[in-house]
Design a protein around this motif. Structure first.
Motif, short mmCIF file in Angstrom:
data_model
loop_
_atom_site.label_atom_id
_atom_site.label_comp_id
_atom_site.label_asym_id
_atom_site.label_seq_id
_atom_site.Cartn_x
_atom_site.Cartn_y
_atom_site.Cartn_z
N ASN A 66 16.18 -4.09 6.98
CA ASN A 66 15.38 -2.87 6.78
C ASN A 66 14.03 -3.13 6.13
O ASN A 66 13.23 -2.22 5.97
CB ASN A 66 16.18 -1.82 5.99
N LYS A 67 13.76 -4.40 5.77
CA LYS A 67 12.47 -4.72 5.17
C LYS A 67 11.64 -5.63 6.07
O LYS A 67 10.66 -6.20 5.64
CB LYS A 67 12.69 -5.41 3.81
N TYR A 89 13.70 8.71 13.90
CA TYR A 89 14.56 8.29 12.78
C TYR A 89 13.85 7.31 11.84
O TYR A 89 13.81 7.53 10.62
CB TYR A 89 15.85 7.66 13.33
N ILE A 149 12.72 7.81 7.87
CA ILE A 149 13.11 6.90 6.79
C ILE A 149 11.87 6.46 6.00
O ILE A 149 11.89 6.38 4.78
CB ILE A 149 13.82 5.65 7.37
N ALA A 151 16.43 1.88 7.35
CA ALA A 151 17.28 2.62 6.43
C ALA A 151 17.96 1.67 5.45
O ALA A 151 18.34 0.56 5.82
CB ALA A 151 18.34 3.40 7.20
N SER A 152 18.12 2.12 4.19
CA SER A 152 18.90 1.34 3.23
C SER A 152 20.37 1.50 3.60
O SER A 152 20.72 2.36 4.39
CB SER A 152 18.66 1.87 1.82
N GLN A 153 21.22 0.67 3.00
CA GLN A 153 22.66 0.77 3.29
C GLN A 153 23.16 2.19 3.03
O GLN A 153 23.90 2.77 3.82
CB GLN A 153 23.44 -0.20 2.39
N ARG A 155 21.42 5.01 2.86
CA ARG A 155 20.84 5.97 3.80
C ARG A 155 21.53 5.89 5.16
O ARG A 155 21.81 6.91 5.79
CB ARG A 155 19.35 5.67 3.94
N ALA A 156 21.82 4.66 5.60
CA ALA A 156 22.52 4.47 6.87
C ALA A 156 23.91 5.11 6.80
O ALA A 156 24.38 5.75 7.74
CB ALA A 156 22.64 2.99 7.20
#
Lengths: 376, 303
Positions: free
Chosen positions: A86-87, A111, A115, B211-213, B215-216
């Protein structure tokens, strides 16, 4: 390493991806072994190999969905080896598309922006633009279960592209489509890549897919990279028997190198009366084992022995004929204990008037520059 | 071969057994009890079905409404706690290696092989003043005190003069602990079934899109396991609402649930019509909850 010298046109400036010494082990199994790889900006790069060769594992490590056991991954100059998915400035189109079934098409595409905290009206605008780009304009309100497989894939593409990643990863993007759609989609992906100018890295097991789309291809086998080259170079100048055999169809004649000098190689092949002479810049050591790799379409098949001098010639008997429409492939027995030679010939006339039939004695001939001699 | 659905005789032959069973041992007794709820007591044991609504009127007395309310709150808290505790358990089972998955599932359903009464008494042995929970706390207290004395801080008695055991039993908390313990498998199993079907690449796609864990989990895992969450909530809420053994054995004087009141009507109070009316009020509530779920399911697209 080859004489063609076609450098990847798009490989200008600093590379977008640099992989060095990359390994991935699952328990005692080594999925990816010591891979070095650089991918340039704006390239359409393909990872090609049979299933289980580690290409998907490599792609998942680029995405950050698997962490390497060893080695480094640099993305746009930054070490990202252990940065979570995610980074990373990378997005992926999954083989199953992974379109969220509980969201509308527009919400799917938006989506990633949601985020990132992009304002609502901008999300809407950019998501609609992205849908327009993949020719799904006006589909925003649909639910994924109202879409065909091909349309779902476009949603996945739009969802990944809308974040304007530095690299787009595609895992077997065409494998779930039917044959006609697959061909159309190849062209579309290439056009899309040219439009957005983002580096594409695609995983595929289909050599024709890789050849037709990629600017460069890395052929992988058992966790290692066998050869990295542009499509034409890969086809004409394979570096190993594995690559020669995996890309297209090939005849391999094993022999011992009798002489190698001045760009010419002479091999004595058991079962073949006259030594085979080939031209090549890279010369193997005299006395070593070599394999002559010949593409079926580069061999002439004739009733009479060829008249020109300097041709390599063998004689044999037609044992099998495979009719493929535009071409026919003749399987010719040239020696009792050698594999059949495959020779393809364009069907310029109708089959009823074809020159050869089963059991016909034929002569196979090829020039010294139409194949390569491999040493591994 | 002939389609069995079209073979009417075969259909009736197979269907006859279960139908007779259901009518004789479920529908008929239920109807009788339903009729009792409209009956009046004549003498000590005799009843007469007069069609009176007085039993229902009495059941709506604030005294009983309060017990109903408390039962709903207990069942609601039990459902909530089971969900919070059960979700990580279900996730852990789904993400366990294939070798461990059946073992973990077996551990979840293992308590079913022991009688509820025995399990509840075992819980008493854990929670009572001289029970295992307090023994463990006392052990920690002693270790800490010893450690403090070794550090020369013994004279300050930082942790109190002596260990005060906690009152864990015979109160509302004990009832909730008992209810969660008994009903947790009913939450874990539907959650497991829903999560097991979840395509992992959807979670990966969410992570890939930034997404962070957490958020997912909230935006992908929870919405997609909603059918499991609803099934689990219903499977926990309804039996928890009708529990009588757990509040009876673990609860205090103010932990009575509606099923305890109903039980008393049928046994000690010997007022079957009133007990029947209370039972059916509980049943109407359950039906309403199920109807609500059906409406919800239709809105969610037939999940």
């Amino acid at each position: 390493m080859s004489s063609s010298g076609t450098a990847p046109a798009a490989n200008s400036g600093s590379p977008i991806i640099e992989v060095s010494g990359l390994c991935k082990r699952f328990g005692s199994f080594s999925a990816v072994e010591n891979i070095d790889l650089t991918i340039g900006r704006g390239e359409f790069f393909a990872l090609l190999g049979p299933s289980g060769c580690g290409k998907t594992t490599l792609l998942r490590m680029l995405a950050g969905l698997e962490l390497p056991s060893d080695g480094t991954i640099r993305i746009d100059g930054q070490d990202m080896s252990f940065v979570p998915a995610n980074k990373r400035p990378i997005n992926m189109v999954f083989q199953s598309y992974a379109v969220f079934p509980h969201m509308s098409v527009l919400d799917n595409v938006g989506y990633g922006l949601r985020i990132d905290g992009v304002p609502g009206d901008e999300i809407r605008r950019r998501a609609e633009e992205a849908l327009e780009l993949v020719k799904l304009g006006g589909f925003g309100a649909r639910r994924p279960d109202q879409l065909s497989g091909g349309q779902r894939q476009r949603v996945a593409l739009a969802r990944a592209l809308v974040k304007r990643p530095k690299v787009l990863l595609l895992d077997e993007p065409l494998s779930a489509l039917d044959a006609k759609l697959r061909e159309a989609m190849r062209l579309e992906l290439v056009n899309l890549q040219e439009t957005v100018g983002i580096t594409f890295v695609i995983v595929t097991h289909d050599q024709s897919e890789a050849l037709s789309m990629a600017t460069r291809i890395a052929v992988m086998n058992q966790g290692t990279v066998q050869q990295i080259a542009p499509p034409a170079e890969l086809y004409e100048f394979p570096a190993s028997r594995f690559v020669a055999d995996f890309i297209g169809s090939v005849n391999l004649l094993e022999g011992r190198v009798e002489a190698a000098s001045g760009g010419r190689i002479r091999l004595a092949c058991p079962g073949i009366a006259t030594p085979i002479e080939m031209e090549q810049d890279r010369l193997p050591a005299v006395g070593s084992t070599g394999w002559v790799a010949l593409r079926p379409e580069k061999i002439d098949i004739t009733k009479e022995p060829p008249v020109e001098a300097g041709m390599n010639t063998v004689s044999g008997k037609v044992e099998e004929i495979t009719y493929l429409g535009e071409t026919s492939v003749y399987h010719v027995r040239i020696a009792p204990d050698l594999p059949l030679m495959k020779v393809s010939s364009a069907n310029l006339d109708r089959v009823t008037r074809r020159a050869f039939t089963w059991e016909d004695p034929v002569h196979l001939s090829w020039t010294s520059s139409c194949g390569v001699v491999l040493d591994r | 071969m002939e389609d069995w659905r079209r073979g009417r005789s075969a259909f009736w032959l197979i269907g006859l057994g279960p139908t007779v069973w259901l009518v004789l041992f479920f529908l008929l007794p239920l109807t009788i009890v339903w009729l009792y709820s409209f009956a009046e007591l004549r003498g000590v044991v005799d009843m007469e079905v007069t069609g009176t609504l007085s039993n229902y009127a009495r059941a709506l007395d604030p005294l009983y409404l309060e017990v109903f309310g408390k039962s709903l709150v207990f069942a609601g808290i039990t459902t909530g706690v089971s969900l919070v505790v059960g979700f990580p358990v279900a996730l852990a089972i789904v993400f366990a290696t294939p070798r461990w998955r059946p073992v973990l599932l077996l551990l979840v359903i293992l308590p079913f092989w022991t009688n509820l009464l025995i399990r509840t008494y075992a819980l008493i042995a854990v929670l009572r003043v001289r029970g295992f929970a307090n023994f463990t706390l006392e052990w920690f207290w002693e270790q800490s005190t010893t450690l403090l004395s070794l550090l020369g801080l013994g004279s300050y008695q930082l942790l109190g003069e002596r260990f005060e055991p906690l009152e864990l039993l015979y109160n509302n908390t004990a009832v909730i602990i008992g209810l969660v313990y008994v009903h947790l498998p009913f939450m874990v199993l539907p959650l497991y079934a829903a999560l097991e079907k979840l395509d992992r690449s959807l979670i990966e796609a969410a992570l890939d899109l930034g997404a962070s864990q957490w958020r997912a989990f909230l935006t992908v895992v929870v919405p997609l396991s909603m059918p499991g969450i609803i099934s689990g909530a219903i499977l926990v809420f309804i039996p928890a609402l009708g529990s009588f053994l757990t509040p009876d054995l673990l609860g205090g004087t103010d932990s009575q649930m509606i099923a305890n009141v109903i039980e008393r009507q049928f046994k000690s109070a010997n007022d079957w019509p009133f007990g029947a009316a209370l039972s059916f009020l509980l049943m109407y509530l359950t039906f309403a909850a199920l109807a609500l779920r059906a409406v919800f399911a239709r809105n969610a697209g037939g999940l």
